[in-house]
Design an enzyme around this catalytic site. Sequence first.
Site, PDB file in Angstrom:
ATOM      1  N   GLY A 185       0.822  -1.201   0.000  1.00  0.00           N
ATOM      2  CA  GLY A 185       0.000   0.000   0.000  1.00  0.00           C
ATOM      3  C   GLY A 185       0.853   1.246   0.000  1.00  0.00           C
ATOM      4  N   ASP A 216      -1.283  -7.250  -6.708  1.00  0.00           N
ATOM      5  CA  ASP A 216      -2.488  -7.530  -5.940  1.00  0.00           C
ATOM      6  C   ASP A 216      -2.072  -8.493  -4.837  1.00  0.00           C
ATOM      7  OD1 ASP A 216      -4.852  -8.414  -4.842  1.00  0.00           O
ATOM      8  OD2 ASP A 216      -5.812  -8.894  -6.751  1.00  0.00           O
ATOM      9  N   SER A 244      -5.168  -0.592  13.530  1.00  0.00           N
ATOM     10  CA  SER A 244      -6.001   0.596  13.709  1.00  0.00           C
ATOM     11  C   SER A 244      -6.588   0.584  15.113  1.00  0.00           C
ATOM     12  CB  SER A 244      -7.143   0.602  12.691  1.00  0.00           C
ATOM     13  OG  SER A 244      -8.109   1.601  12.991  1.00  0.00           O
ATOM     14  N   TYR A 277     -13.737  -4.252   9.052  1.00  0.00           N
ATOM     15  CA  TYR A 277     -12.455  -3.568   9.243  1.00  0.00           C
ATOM     16  C   TYR A 277     -11.897  -3.832  10.646  1.00  0.00           C
ATOM     17  CZ  TYR A 277      -9.145   0.384   8.904  1.00  0.00           C
ATOM     18  OH  TYR A 277      -8.020   1.175   8.867  1.00  0.00           O
ATOM     19  N   ALA A 294     -10.663  -7.398  10.878  1.00  0.00           N
ATOM     20  CA  ALA A 294      -9.419  -7.560  10.128  1.00  0.00           C
ATOM     21  C   ALA A 294      -8.239  -6.971  10.886  1.00  0.00           C
ATOM     22  CB  ALA A 294      -9.544  -6.909   8.753  1.00  0.00           C
ATOM     23  N   LYS A 295      -8.418  -5.790  11.441  1.00  0.00           N
ATOM     24  CA  LYS A 295      -7.325  -5.138  12.153  1.00  0.00           C
ATOM     25  C   LYS A 295      -6.977  -5.868  13.454  1.00  0.00           C
ATOM     26  CE  LYS A 295      -6.347  -1.722   9.372  1.00  0.00           C
ATOM     27  NZ  LYS A 295      -5.083  -1.778   8.582  1.00  0.00           N
TER      28      LYS A 295
END
Length: 250
Positions: free
Chosen positions: A13, A60, A139, A151, A154-155
């Site tokens: 990223g 990807d 996060s 989210y 996942a974090k």
Amino acid sequence: MLKLEGHVAVVTGGAQGIGAETCARLAQDGAIPVPLDLDEAGARRVAAALPNGGRGIGCDITDQDQVSVAVEQIVEQYGRIDVLVNNAGVTRDAMFYKMTREDWDKVIATHLTGAFTVTQEVTKHMVRRAYGRLVFVSSRAALGNRGQTNYSAAKAGLQGMAKTLAIELGRYGITSNVVAPGFVETAMTRAITERTGQSWDELSAAMSDRATVKRIGRPADIAGAIAYFCQPEAGFVTGQTIYATGSPAA
């Protein structure tokens, strides 16, 4: 003294936001940053703008074959990978009862499966050299956040992954740590307000008021925390999470 001189640092990223700023910060310490991003043109622009920028690569990270090829290209060109910053991410926010399976799968695949895939490929080379620095960008949302079930999950998963790798890979000279940002101004956070119709000025003012430092985060704030974990001197720090939220509590 350039603490990371000659070190090769892969940043997923890396084409924008925190990833691009991390590339710039690591370059200041002498590293050769290699931005990896779905946006190949953006990754190349970031690399080209740095005095010792490496090769910007389009990839990807949810595709095993693309990741394998990218990592092999990096090792073939530079002979080593010293640092991996797992920063790539997306958001597909919705209240739980409205969240689609597509929303869930996209976020989990990018954050968790992508980080797993890249880290597995990179650590093969780190283990052989008995050295490595892994940093996962999580996060504050890992602790739960309204409208972000995918989210947040996942974090939180990234934090569990990082701690487990700290246990498994420490004997090979590899550390594994996490930086968990609070509210930071990036293209991704601005895009959230555009989708929801919120006012950016009002949101950023509200988030500034919550932080004890009375401002929202900047990508450079997070890049600085990431850079600490990437240093050779941080070799006795592993399995840790820094909540970079502008406040003493996450």
